[in-house]
Design an enzyme around this catalytic site. Structure first.
Site, PDB file in Angstrom:
ATOM      1  N   THR A  53       0.822  -1.212   0.000  1.00  0.00           N
ATOM      2  CA  THR A  53       0.000   0.000   0.000  1.00  0.00           C
ATOM      3  C   THR A  53       0.858   1.265   0.000  1.00  0.00           C
ATOM      4  OG1 THR A  53      -0.178  -0.231   2.405  1.00  0.00           O
ATOM      5  CG2 THR A  53      -1.983  -1.091   1.073  1.00  0.00           C
TER       6      THR A  53
ATOM      7  N   HIS B 168       8.149  -0.274   6.571  1.00  0.00           N
ATOM      8  CA  HIS B 168       8.639   0.598   7.624  1.00  0.00           C
ATOM      9  C   HIS B 168       9.070  -0.260   8.817  1.00  0.00           C
ATOM     10  CE1 HIS B 168       4.768  -0.070   9.591  1.00  0.00           C
ATOM     11  NE2 HIS B 168       4.196   0.218   8.435  1.00  0.00           N
TER      12      HIS B 168
ATOM     13  N   HIS C  51       7.334  -3.318  10.274  1.00  0.00           N
ATOM     14  CA  HIS C  51       7.372  -4.624   9.605  1.00  0.00           C
ATOM     15  C   HIS C  51       8.585  -5.461  10.004  1.00  0.00           C
ATOM     16  CE1 HIS C  51       4.897  -2.327   6.515  1.00  0.00           C
ATOM     17  NE2 HIS C  51       4.133  -3.354   6.802  1.00  0.00           N
TER      18      HIS C  51
ATOM     19  N   LYS D  13      -7.753   0.719  11.867  1.00  0.00           N
ATOM     20  CA  LYS D  13      -7.608   1.995  11.192  1.00  0.00           C
ATOM     21  C   LYS D  13      -8.789   2.898  11.558  1.00  0.00           C
ATOM     22  CE  LYS D  13      -3.775   1.414   9.038  1.00  0.00           C
ATOM     23  NZ  LYS D  13      -2.610   2.247   9.394  1.00  0.00           N
TER      24      LYS D  13
ATOM     25  N   ARG E 244      -9.063   3.405   4.108  1.00  0.00           N
ATOM     26  CA  ARG E 244      -7.850   3.701   3.357  1.00  0.00           C
ATOM     27  C   ARG E 244      -8.199   4.314   1.999  1.00  0.00           C
ATOM     28  NH1 ARG E 244      -3.161   0.671   4.954  1.00  0.00           N
ATOM     29  NH2 ARG E 244      -3.586  -0.825   6.609  1.00  0.00           N
TER      30      ARG E 244
ATOM     31  N   GLN F 234      -8.078 -12.555   3.372  1.00  0.00           N
ATOM     32  CA  GLN F 234      -6.848 -13.017   4.016  1.00  0.00           C
ATOM     33  C   GLN F 234      -7.007 -14.445   4.523  1.00  0.00           C
ATOM     34  OE1 GLN F 234      -4.653 -10.218   6.395  1.00  0.00           O
ATOM     35  NE2 GLN F 234      -3.858 -11.835   7.726  1.00  0.00           N
TER      36      GLN F 234
ATOM     37  N   ASP G 104      -2.110  -6.757  15.438  1.00  0.00           N
ATOM     38  CA  ASP G 104      -3.354  -6.265  14.848  1.00  0.00           C
ATOM     39  C   ASP G 104      -3.910  -7.214  13.786  1.00  0.00           C
ATOM     40  OD1 ASP G 104      -1.277  -5.802  13.092  1.00  0.00           O
ATOM     41  OD2 ASP G 104      -1.972  -3.814  12.470  1.00  0.00           O
TER      42      ASP G 104
ATOM     43  N   LYS H 265       0.742   3.340  16.854  1.00  0.00           N
ATOM     44  CA  LYS H 265       1.653   2.336  16.309  1.00  0.00           C
ATOM     45  C   LYS H 265       2.412   2.908  15.120  1.00  0.00           C
ATOM     46  CE  LYS H 265      -0.966  -0.117  12.768  1.00  0.00           C
ATOM     47  NZ  LYS H 265      -1.311  -1.421  12.205  1.00  0.00           N
TER      48      LYS H 265
ATOM     49  N   LYS I 211       2.384   3.233   8.108  1.00  0.00           N
ATOM     50  CA  LYS I 211       2.660   4.056   6.939  1.00  0.00           C
ATOM     51  C   LYS I 211       1.826   5.334   6.931  1.00  0.00           C
ATOM     52  CE  LYS I 211       1.803   0.623   4.098  1.00  0.00           C
ATOM     53  NZ  LYS I 211       1.758  -0.536   5.000  1.00  0.00           N
ATOM     54  N   THR I 212       0.659   5.322   7.578  1.00  0.00           N
ATOM     55  CA  THR I 212      -0.225   6.475   7.490  1.00  0.00           C
ATOM     56  C   THR I 212      -0.097   7.398   8.688  1.00  0.00           C
ATOM     57  OG1 THR I 212      -2.008   5.190   8.496  1.00  0.00           O
ATOM     58  CG2 THR I 212      -1.892   5.201   6.102  1.00  0.00           C
TER      59      THR I 212
END
Length: 422
Positions: free
Chosen positions: A43, A48, A51, A85, A89, A179, A200, A235, A238-239
């Protein structure tokens, strides 16, 4: 590393948040080599530091003789995981996802061994099977095993549902099934028996185990790592603001190195256990010695060096150390032009300059001073340096002040710097 008690070793290093049926999993990995996987949705164009823990666990399993599989979510990234989230997204295009997949795949390849015969790491993309799926078949053959009751009660979903200003779209709501299906396919085709992920991901992982049990009557396992948290309680993601990327073009190796140098002292030995591969007995010894000798800076430096080398390699680690020595130890002899380019990118504030009157002018332009009068007082008080050398009177810049003919380091005290780029 021996396969025996691998789970205990992971737990002792703080790498486990949740785990299913630990006794059976221990027996399985003690008596045989297994395949395990972790998924990464492209995404963005880089992973980062959030991960890192799943990647380190994959590496530890591979070192113990097991086969790690990386699953790139070429299909699921079109949807976006809603887990914890605050809002939906932004959807990404197929072109971007394709580009990001290549970049992330290259990053991951540095962590694992893809040329070790039976335990070679494998890189897959879930778009391989999802692009062939008929929606009606998927709903009939997979969706029937999941009840809305259970799905809306998962913590990640419930938090969104109870917010009238946000809610959750059916698109995001379906991510859990996608998933779960990934785990099922990997179990069927590649005999994957363990999925790992961040804490998460627990809801998504348990859904995959549920689907496999219903469709194949097999027992599989899930393991999650703790989430890395920022000082503000958010946490690392990326966002969120303050992201430390693994891509050197997004977060320079120097800034990456300094991130670890600036963590809270209370986290040093915790992170040494999680992110390094030195024996836990040595870490405990370091921690004990620190209580007597106060060597926290030494151990923090060891941590920063270990993780920077793991992510960026020895050459970039040396560059980060040179820059650190340049800024904080006033060692100008070994600095390279490429190091100063790193500093310019995201290491310290920098300004493009064409015609500066004098040092006082430079201090104001670089925001190291609010006025020429304040700048004059700073110079008189011996708190200003040019290229690490103290300046005791106002100064007119010349070519000797320009490192490599391009850069001048302007400093106020030990911690405030600006790079003049001519």
């Amino acid at each position: 590393m021996s396969k025996v008690n691998l789970i205990d070793k992971l737990r002792n290093r703080g790498l486990i948040s949740y785990i299913t049926n630990e006794d059976n999993l221990n027996k399985l990995i003690e008596n045989s080599s297994i395949s395990l996987y972790c998924g990464f949705d492209p995404t963005d164009d880089s992973l980062h530091i959030g991960h890192l823990l799943p990647l380190i666990i994959l590496k530890r399993f591979q070192m113990a003789g097991h086969k790690p599989i990386i699953l790139i979510g070429g299909a699921t990234s079109l949807i976006g995981d809603p887990s914890f989230k605050k809002k939906e997204r932004i959807f990404n295009t197929n072109d971007n996802i394709s580009k990001w997949t290549k970049k992330i795949s290259k990053q991951i390849s540095c962590f694992l061994d893809f040329n070790s015969e039976s335990k070679s790491a494998l890189l897959l993309n879930n778009n391989t099977w999802f692009k062939k799926i008929n929606i009606l078949s998927f709903l009939r053959d997979t969706g029937k095993y999941f009840t809305i009751n259970k799905m809306i009660n998962r913590a990640a979903i419930k938090k969104r549902i109870i917010r009238p200003d946000q809610g959750i779209s059916f698109t995001e709501f379906s991510y859990n099934l996608l998933q779960a299906y990934d785990f099922f396919i990997l179990n069927q085709k590649y005999q994957v028996e363990l999925q790992i992920g961040g804490a998460d991901q627990w809801g998504n992982i348990s859904s995959g185990m549920h689907l496999i049990h219903k469709k194949s009557q097999k027992e599989v396992y899930g393991l999650t790592t703790p989430l890395l948290m920022q000082s503000n309680g958010m946490k690392f993601g990326k966002t969120e603001s303050g992201t430390i990327w693994l891509d050197a073009n997004k977060t320079s190796p120097y800034k990456f190195y300094q991130f670890w140098m600036n963590i809270e002292d209370s986290n040093v030995y915790y992170f040494l256990k999680m992110f390094t591969f030195i024996k836990i007995t040595e870490i405990n010894k370091r921690e004990q010695e620190n209580s007597f000798n106060n060597q926290i800076i030494k151990d923090k430096t060891f941590l920063a060096k270990s993780i920077t080398s793991l992510v960026h390699g020895e050459e970039q680690l040396l560059a980060a150390e040179r820059i650190t020595s340049f800024l904080f130890c006033k060692n100008i002899d070994d600095i390279k032009e490429s190091d100063l380019q790193q500093l310019r990118k995201d290491g310290i504030p920098s300004i493009q300059v064409y015609n500066i009157k004098d040092l006082q002018d430079a201090l104001v332009l670089s925001s190291l001073s609010k006025s020429r009068t304040q700048a004059k007082n700073m110079i008189i008080s011996n708190s200003i340096s040019i290229n690490t050398k103290r300046i005791r009177k106002n100064h007119i810049f010349n070519n000797n002040d320009k490192l490599f003919g391009k850069f001048t380091l302007l400093s106020r005290g030990k911690k405030h710097h600006s790079l003049l780029c001519w």
